[in-house]
Design an enzyme around this catalytic site. Structure first.
Site, mmCIF file in Angstrom:
data_model
loop_
_atom_site.group_PDB
_atom_site.id
_atom_site.type_symbol
_atom_site.label_atom_id
_atom_site.label_comp_id
_atom_site.label_asym_id
_atom_site.label_seq_id
_atom_site.Cartn_x
_atom_site.Cartn_y
_atom_site.Cartn_z
ATOM 1 N N ASP A 33 8.358 27.385 -33.089
ATOM 2 C CA ASP A 33 7.900 26.235 -32.306
ATOM 3 C C ASP A 33 9.054 25.655 -31.505
ATOM 4 O O ASP A 33 10.219 25.889 -31.819
ATOM 5 C CB ASP A 33 7.390 25.136 -33.241
ATOM 6 C CG ASP A 33 6.088 25.521 -33.915
ATOM 7 O OD1 ASP A 33 5.528 26.569 -33.565
ATOM 8 O OD2 ASP A 33 5.655 24.744 -34.777
ATOM 9 N N LYS A 54 3.919 24.771 -29.456
ATOM 10 C CA LYS A 54 3.164 23.902 -28.578
ATOM 11 C C LYS A 54 3.711 22.497 -28.747
ATOM 12 O O LYS A 54 3.796 21.994 -29.848
ATOM 13 C CB LYS A 54 1.692 23.899 -28.973
ATOM 14 C CG LYS A 54 1.051 25.248 -28.806
ATOM 15 C CD LYS A 54 -0.322 25.283 -29.407
ATOM 16 C CE LYS A 54 -0.269 25.396 -30.901
ATOM 17 N NZ LYS A 54 0.093 26.685 -31.408
ATOM 18 N N GLY A 86 8.424 21.205 -39.931
ATOM 19 C CA GLY A 86 7.924 20.525 -41.125
ATOM 20 C C GLY A 86 7.414 21.502 -42.154
ATOM 21 O O GLY A 86 8.068 22.493 -42.460
ATOM 22 N N MET A 167 1.063 13.115 -34.794
ATOM 23 C CA MET A 167 0.629 13.384 -33.413
ATOM 24 C C MET A 167 -0.135 12.201 -32.821
ATOM 25 O O MET A 167 -1.220 12.368 -32.274
ATOM 26 C CB MET A 167 -0.265 14.638 -33.373
ATOM 27 C CG MET A 167 0.485 15.902 -33.709
ATOM 28 S SD MET A 167 -0.541 17.378 -33.563
ATOM 29 C CE MET A 167 -1.328 17.417 -35.151
ATOM 30 N N ALA A 196 12.889 11.740 -37.332
ATOM 31 C CA ALA A 196 13.288 11.588 -38.733
ATOM 32 C C ALA A 196 14.190 12.743 -39.151
ATOM 33 O O ALA A 196 13.942 13.891 -38.786
ATOM 34 C CB ALA A 196 12.047 11.553 -39.623
#
Ligand code: SAH
Length: 249
Positions: A33, A54, A86, A167, A196
């Site tokens: 990503d 994305k 994540g 999101m 974070a």
């Protein structure tokens, strides 16, 4: 033939798991990503790197094409990694990839990662499950795929003591409105944590009624909205630190 779905963690490269690092070091090809840190990609020193991530409105490879790329790579290479920000199993379309690979008789192994909600909780030093105040946490997003029916994320947010909204920072006004209209008190404490786990982390705190105002202060990084009584103390801890943060890295 195995595709490893690996969690890259929230951003700080040293929040990667040892297992993730071991598999990355063996990888022949890594599909990643946009949010994955360059230091994490460097661990995959032998691998070809393919950006397929994305980030809303910026860069997008159709999911079906990603699925096909993964399957093709699995037939060619020994160690194929699909690296996601994540934890791969939260809001990362993992199911679509796993399902497609399984239907093509390709093995899948998932390596969990630290999700944004726990990284944000660490960032502001507030427990999501503080005893006496919060016994439940909901991970929600208002985002649904094109053509899908709206989800009942508002219901989940009302039912849980603590809520992490993924999101959503870009549509904070709508989010706040929906929650207040559904009965969440406008004075509910909120926090927003941007980036974070990174040195560039920024934190904002206030009340649900001010959510749009707080969100407008974020820059360009990924940001998480946090909601619930446990964040009543957030205002005291999120004052932007002067100078550099102490870093145990
Ligand atoms: N699988 C990821 C979530 C992907 S959805 C995970 O487990 O964390 C992407 C959303 O995650 C972003 O819009 C933002 O809300 C949140 N996010 C990801 N990284 C973040 C970070 N470092 N700080 C704050 N929020 C983050």
């Amino acid at each position: 033939m195995t595709v490893y779905l690996v969690g890259a963690g929230p951003g700080a490269p040293d929040l990667l798991t040892l297992r993730a690092a071991r598999i990355l070091a063996q990888a022949d090809i890594v599909f990643h990503d946009a949010l994955v840190a360059p230091e994490v990609l460097q661990i995959a020193f032998r691998a070809e790197k393919v950006l397929v991530g994305k980030r809303s409105g910026r860069y997008s490879t159709a999911q079906r094409f990603i699925n096909k790329q993964l399957a093709d790579a699995a037939r060619k290479h020994r160690v194929v990694v699909r690296l996601k920000g994540g934890d791969p199993m939260l809001f990362g379309r993992a199911h679509e990839e796993i399902d497609f690979l399984r239907r093509n008789s390709i093995g899948v192994e998932v390596v969990p990662g630290i999700t944004a909600a726990t990284a944000a909780s660490a960032e502001i030093g507030i427990s999501l499950t503080r005893r006496g105040a919060a016994r439940s946490v909901a991970f929600v997003t208002p985002r649904v795929g094109q053509g899908e029916a709206p989800s009942n994320w508002v219901g989940a947010a009302l039912a849980a003591d603590t809520v992490a909204i993924y999101m959503a920072a870009g549509e904070a006004a709508v989010i706040a409105q929906a929650l207040i209209a559904a009965g969440k008190p406008p004075a509910t404490p909120v926090a927003i944590v941007e980036n974070a786990s990174l040195p560039s982390a920024r934190k904002f705190a206030g009340q649900l009624a001010d959510l749009a105002e707080l969100a407008a202060k974020t820059h360009d990084g990924p940001a998480l909205i946090l909601l619930g009584q446990v964040f009543s103390e957030a205002a005291a801890v999120v004052r932007p630190a002067r100078g550099r943060r102490a870093q145990a890295r």
